[in-house]
Motif scaffolding. Sequence first.
Motif, mmCIF file in Angstrom:
data_model
loop_
_atom_site.group_PDB
_atom_site.id
_atom_site.type_symbol
_atom_site.label_atom_id
_atom_site.label_comp_id
_atom_site.label_asym_id
_atom_site.label_seq_id
_atom_site.Cartn_x
_atom_site.Cartn_y
_atom_site.Cartn_z
ATOM 1 N N VAL A 85 0.875 -1.176 0.000
ATOM 2 C CA VAL A 85 0.000 0.000 0.000
ATOM 3 C C VAL A 85 0.911 1.224 0.000
ATOM 4 C CG1 VAL A 85 -1.773 1.287 1.254
ATOM 5 C CG2 VAL A 85 -1.809 -1.236 1.254
ATOM 6 N N LYS A 86 0.837 1.967 -1.105
ATOM 7 C CA LYS A 86 1.707 3.128 -1.320
ATOM 8 C C LYS A 86 1.273 4.310 -0.455
ATOM 9 C CE LYS A 86 3.364 5.776 -5.280
ATOM 10 N NZ LYS A 86 3.284 5.862 -6.744
ATOM 11 N N THR A 109 2.820 1.847 3.534
ATOM 12 C CA THR A 109 2.283 1.677 4.883
ATOM 13 C C THR A 109 2.197 0.222 5.293
ATOM 14 O OG1 THR A 109 0.050 1.776 3.992
ATOM 15 C CG2 THR A 109 0.971 3.827 4.844
ATOM 16 N N SER A 110 2.067 -0.679 4.305
ATOM 17 C CA SER A 110 2.006 -2.109 4.636
ATOM 18 C C SER A 110 2.344 -2.937 3.413
ATOM 19 C CB SER A 110 0.606 -2.485 5.137
ATOM 20 O OG SER A 110 -0.352 -2.318 4.111
ATOM 21 N N THR A 111 2.728 -4.195 3.696
ATOM 22 C CA THR A 111 3.027 -5.144 2.617
ATOM 23 C C THR A 111 2.408 -6.485 2.976
ATOM 24 O OG1 THR A 111 5.093 -5.848 3.662
ATOM 25 C CG2 THR A 111 5.243 -4.068 2.034
ATOM 26 N N GLU A 112 2.208 -7.301 1.952
ATOM 27 C CA GLU A 112 1.781 -8.679 2.175
ATOM 28 C C GLU A 112 2.415 -9.553 1.104
ATOM 29 O OE1 GLU A 112 -2.297 -9.922 1.501
ATOM 30 O OE2 GLU A 112 -2.557 -8.390 -0.014
ATOM 31 N N ILE A 113 2.761 -10.766 1.491
ATOM 32 C CA ILE A 113 3.317 -11.714 0.532
ATOM 33 C C ILE A 113 2.180 -12.325 -0.253
ATOM 34 C CG2 ILE A 113 4.629 -13.845 0.231
ATOM 35 C CD1 ILE A 113 6.189 -13.057 2.768
ATOM 36 N N LYS A 114 2.275 -12.223 -1.576
ATOM 37 C CA LYS A 114 1.251 -12.761 -2.460
ATOM 38 C C LYS A 114 1.511 -14.255 -2.662
ATOM 39 C CE LYS A 114 -0.631 -12.023 -7.085
ATOM 40 N NZ LYS A 114 -0.489 -11.262 -8.323
ATOM 41 N N LYS A 115 0.518 -15.061 -2.383
ATOM 42 C CA LYS A 115 0.668 -16.520 -2.485
ATOM 43 C C LYS A 115 0.277 -17.010 -3.852
ATOM 44 C CE LYS A 115 1.572 -16.959 1.929
ATOM 45 N NZ LYS A 115 2.554 -17.560 2.648
#
Length: 115
Positions: A85-86, A109-115
Amino acid sequence: MKISFLSLITLLMFYSFNVMALHHEPQDAQNIQLSNDSSAKNEGVVVDVIDTTGYTYMELENAGGRFWIAAPTTQVKKGDHIRYVKNMTMSNFTSKTLNRTFTTLIFVTSTEIKK
């Protein structure tokens, strides 16, 4: 002419915002390339990771382009496909901790690993 305290604060905030906005405008060809393709989907594959106190810097690759993001401390490894999230993009950002200047750095602001 009297000026109220609230008016003075509002004026100072407006001036500060405009100065900051001018400072963060994209000014080089790499920024133009990023806005057109590489970071457009707010995701990429991690090709380099640098951890510091409070931040994780990640170099991502997407659509054949590479770019750097800075996120709150994140556990990632090379090869992870992440989404983010930019928050804002800065040009010629110098990290005093790393003693390095990034031509373009996207703060997220946040990141997530894409599965």
